[in-house]
Design a protein around this motif. Structure first.
Motif, PDB file in Angstrom:
ATOM      1  N   ALA A   1      -8.372   4.431 -18.046  1.00 44.79           N
ATOM      2  CA  ALA A   1      -8.366   5.647 -18.868  1.00 44.79           C
ATOM      3  C   ALA A   1      -8.481   6.896 -17.999  1.00 44.79           C
ATOM      4  N   ASP A   2      -9.299   6.841 -16.959  1.00 41.51           N
ATOM      5  CA  ASP A   2      -9.446   7.977 -16.046  1.00 41.51           C
ATOM      6  C   ASP A   2      -8.130   8.290 -15.354  1.00 41.51           C
ATOM      7  N   TRP A   3      -7.461   7.258 -14.858  1.00 37.08           N
ATOM      8  CA  TRP A   3      -6.174   7.461 -14.185  1.00 37.08           C
ATOM      9  C   TRP A   3      -5.130   8.011 -15.158  1.00 37.08           C
ATOM     10  N   GLU A   4      -5.121   7.485 -16.372  1.00 33.58           N
ATOM     11  CA  GLU A   4      -4.128   7.960 -17.336  1.00 33.58           C
ATOM     12  C   GLU A   4      -4.341   9.438 -17.646  1.00 33.58           C
ATOM     13  N   ALA A   5      -5.604   9.841 -17.815  1.00 34.62           N
ATOM     14  CA  ALA A   5      -5.894  11.254 -18.072  1.00 34.62           C
ATOM     15  C   ALA A   5      -5.490  12.107 -16.874  1.00 34.62           C
ATOM     16  N   TYR A   6      -5.749  11.613 -15.675  1.00 35.24           N
ATOM     17  CA  TYR A   6      -5.389  12.364 -14.463  1.00 35.24           C
ATOM     18  C   TYR A   6      -3.876  12.556 -14.360  1.00 35.24           C
ATOM     19  N   LEU A   7      -3.118  11.511 -14.696  1.00 36.60           N
ATOM     20  CA  LEU A   7      -1.665  11.547 -14.515  1.00 36.60           C
ATOM     21  C   LEU A   7      -0.939  12.383 -15.561  1.00 36.60           C
ATOM     22  N   GLN A   8      -1.592  12.657 -16.684  1.00 34.36           N
ATOM     23  CA  GLN A   8      -0.918  13.344 -17.784  1.00 34.36           C
ATOM     24  C   GLN A   8      -0.235  14.638 -17.335  1.00 34.36           C
ATOM     25  N   ALA A   9      -0.916  15.383 -16.464  1.00 39.35           N
ATOM     26  CA  ALA A   9      -0.391  16.689 -16.066  1.00 39.35           C
ATOM     27  C   ALA A   9       0.296  16.658 -14.705  1.00 39.35           C
TER      28      ALA A   9
END
Length: 317
Positions: free
Chosen positions: A100-108
């Motif tokens: 979840a942390d990686w997915e949030a980081y990659l969003q932008a």
């Protein structure tokens, strides 16, 4: 990257070089956590997997994850290593948090499309670990065609995982088709460890559908690669599945030890650990509190001893 120049069997020399490099990095006085330092520690963590140094692996993983969260730049290597580590350590809630942390980081980030397929693959692993095989299968079937076009060297491993999930879900025909595709694509991979990790997954799926002869041949080949490379996780996973094909011929003590290690030790590939636990449950094999730590710490030297015992049994058949 002085770490790569060290013989993997010489852990003390590797540690000394790492410490020297870490001191050099501190002398540079680069503000914030340095990407090079994190990469070197990540390399050290891979070395811990190669040698089966699981306490070192766990300690380094905690350091790497802390530094990764402070970094402004992340890459595929860190995504893979930080998401996989808690799976090796059987900490699935932590794996979910990191995904979840990686997915949030990659969003932008502009690298979203390139790196996000790894998120889907790791999420499928989590789903399978929870027993949600149908959803895990659907996730992999959606992401793998595009992923394979971009990552032909690593995609066979994920195809192999899919074949195991299909076999566990009872879809024999699909498992065999996917396993055949895995073998074909893996044979084109030059990197021996990546190739044989994928082949082990395919062999496990094939064995679950009843073709023990082909599975035995593949697993024996992968075992030798794992012992020679070395790679403790590859070696033990191949050894365990090879031994289980001939479980009736094993001495009871050897069978129980292999199953106990496979159920608790990070040397057993995380995607196949549920199979070992099912085997333990079927045979009423349990791990006591007093032996857990010793089994969990099974290293490359112990895996080599077990391999010699299993080979002796197979030769005497």
């Amino acid at each position: 990257f002085a770490v790569y120049a060290v013989n993997l069997l010489d852990a003390d020399t590797c540690r000394r070089r790492f410490d020297a490099l870490a001191r050099r990095l501190r002398c540079l006085r680069v503000p914030g956590p340095g990407e090079l330092e994190v990469q070197v520690k990540s390399s050290m963590n891979y070395q811990a997997i190669f040698l089966g140094q699981w306490a070192e692996f766990r300690s380094l993983d905690a350091e790497i994850w802390l530094l990764t969260q402070q970094m402004q730049v992340r890459n595929n290597r860190l995504l893979i290593s930080t998401c996989e580590a808690p799976m090796f350590l059987d900490d699935w809630p932590e794996a979910e948090r990191r995904i979840a942390d990686w997915e949030a980081y990659l969003q932008a980030k502009s690298t979203y499309d390139m790196m996000h397929p790894w998120i889907d693959i790791f999420r499928a692993e989590v789903l399978a670990a929870r027993g949600e095989l149908d959803t895990a299968i659907a996730t992999l079937q959606m992401v793998l065609p595009g992923f394979a076009a971009r990552r032909p060297a690593t995609a066979p491993m994920a195809w192999g995982e899919l074949s195991i999930f299909q076999a566990r879900a009872g879809d024999r025909a699909a498992a065999l088709r996917t396993a055949a595709h895995t073998i074909q694509s893996a044979r084109a991979v030059r990197h021996a460890i990546l190739r044989d990790q994928a082949l082990v997954h395919a062999a496990v799926a094939i064995s679950l559908t009843g073709d023990t002869a082909l599975a035995s041949s593949i697993l024996a080949e992968a075992l030798e690669t794992g012992l020679e490379a070395p790679n403790a996780a590859l070696a033990f996973t191949a050894l365990y599945h090879l031994a289980m094909l001939y479980q009736a011929d094993l001495p009871q003590a050897l069978n129980e030890r292999l199953n106990k290690i496979a159920a608790v030790c990070p040397a057993m590939y995380y995607g196949e650990r549920p199979l070992a636990r099912e085997c333990c449950a079927a045979q009423r094999i349990t791990v006591s509190e007093t032996e857990y730590d010793r089994l969990w710490a099974t290293d490359l030297a112990e895996i080599r001893r077990l391999a010699r015992e299993v080979k002796d049994v197979l030769r005497s058949r």
